[in-house]
Design an enzyme around this catalytic site. Structure first.
Site, PDB file in Angstrom:
ATOM      1  N   CYS A 251      46.049   5.971  40.881  1.00 62.09           N
ATOM      2  CA  CYS A 251      45.632   5.343  42.138  1.00 62.09           C
ATOM      3  C   CYS A 251      44.503   6.145  42.765  1.00 62.09           C
ATOM      4  CB  CYS A 251      46.805   5.266  43.118  1.00 62.09           C
ATOM      5  SG  CYS A 251      47.963   3.956  42.750  1.00 62.09           S
ATOM      6  N   HIS A 252      43.532   5.419  43.304  1.00 61.03           N
ATOM      7  CA  HIS A 252      42.399   6.054  43.975  1.00 61.03           C
ATOM      8  C   HIS A 252      42.769   6.430  45.409  1.00 61.03           C
ATOM      9  CE1 HIS A 252      40.439   3.770  40.756  1.00 61.03           C
ATOM     10  NE2 HIS A 252      39.475   4.669  40.829  1.00 61.03           N
TER      11      HIS A 252
ATOM     12  N   ASP B 281      69.245   6.993  52.123  1.00 61.31           N
ATOM     13  CA  ASP B 281      69.537   8.390  52.440  1.00 61.31           C
ATOM     14  C   ASP B 281      70.245   8.525  53.787  1.00 61.31           C
ATOM     15  OD1 ASP B 281      69.300  11.321  52.123  1.00 61.31           O
ATOM     16  OD2 ASP B 281      67.930  11.120  53.825  1.00 61.31           O
TER      17      ASP B 281
END
Length: 159
Positions: free
Chosen positions: A75-76, A125
């Site tokens: 990913c850029h 979580d």
């Protein structure tokens, strides 16, 4: 068969986007976490011991969007111009929707998917103590159906 854009001669590489036009890009992703009805009610009423579940998940999603290139190798780094995180609370599930906007040369669907994934993981979580069975496992808790709802590319018009 179409070739993969990130693999050439059995080597992974980052695609060159320098010749692409700069345009406005949006992507929206969604996903769901299935929980016990009682857990969802605790989220709804704000009665979770660890704190405000959805506020924490919203913050986690925004941070995840901004850190996507650190997590997904090809990913850029792109300029994120906005992130909108919404939740829908059902009877036995919570759905997360993340919309990401950018003005750049590549899409933002991976950022939206990452935001949804981390939002749902954060919810898990924060409520895991209520979801465990007597053996410490999570037989009915599940994250599912993470997907891109829409991806849009708009030409920039000068005003």
């Amino acid at each position: 068969m179409q070739e993969f854009s990130h693999i050439k001669d059995d080597r992974a590489y980052m695609v060159d986007i320098s010749n692409k036009d700069t345009v406005v890009r949006y992507a929206t992703a969604s996903g769901k976490i299935k929980l016990h009805d009682e857990t969802v009610e605790k989220i709804r009423s704000g009665d979770v011991e660890k704190g405000n579940v959805l506020a924490t998940a919203r913050t986690a999603a925004i941070l995840a969007v901004k850190r996507t290139p650190d997590l997904i190798p090809m990913c850029h780094q792109i300029p994120i111009t906005s992130v909108d995180v919404e939740f829908e609370i059902g009877k036995s599930d919570v759905t997360a929707n993340v919309e990401v906007k950018s003005v750049g040369r590549t899409g933002v669907e991976m950022e939206a998917l990452t935001g949804v994934s981390v939002a749902l993981l954060t919810i898990w979580d924060m409520v895991k103590s209520a979801e465990k069975d007597n053996t410490g496992n999570y037989p009915s808790t599940a994250i599912e159906n993470i997907h891109v709802i829409r991806k849009v590319k708009e030409t920039i018009t000068n005003q």
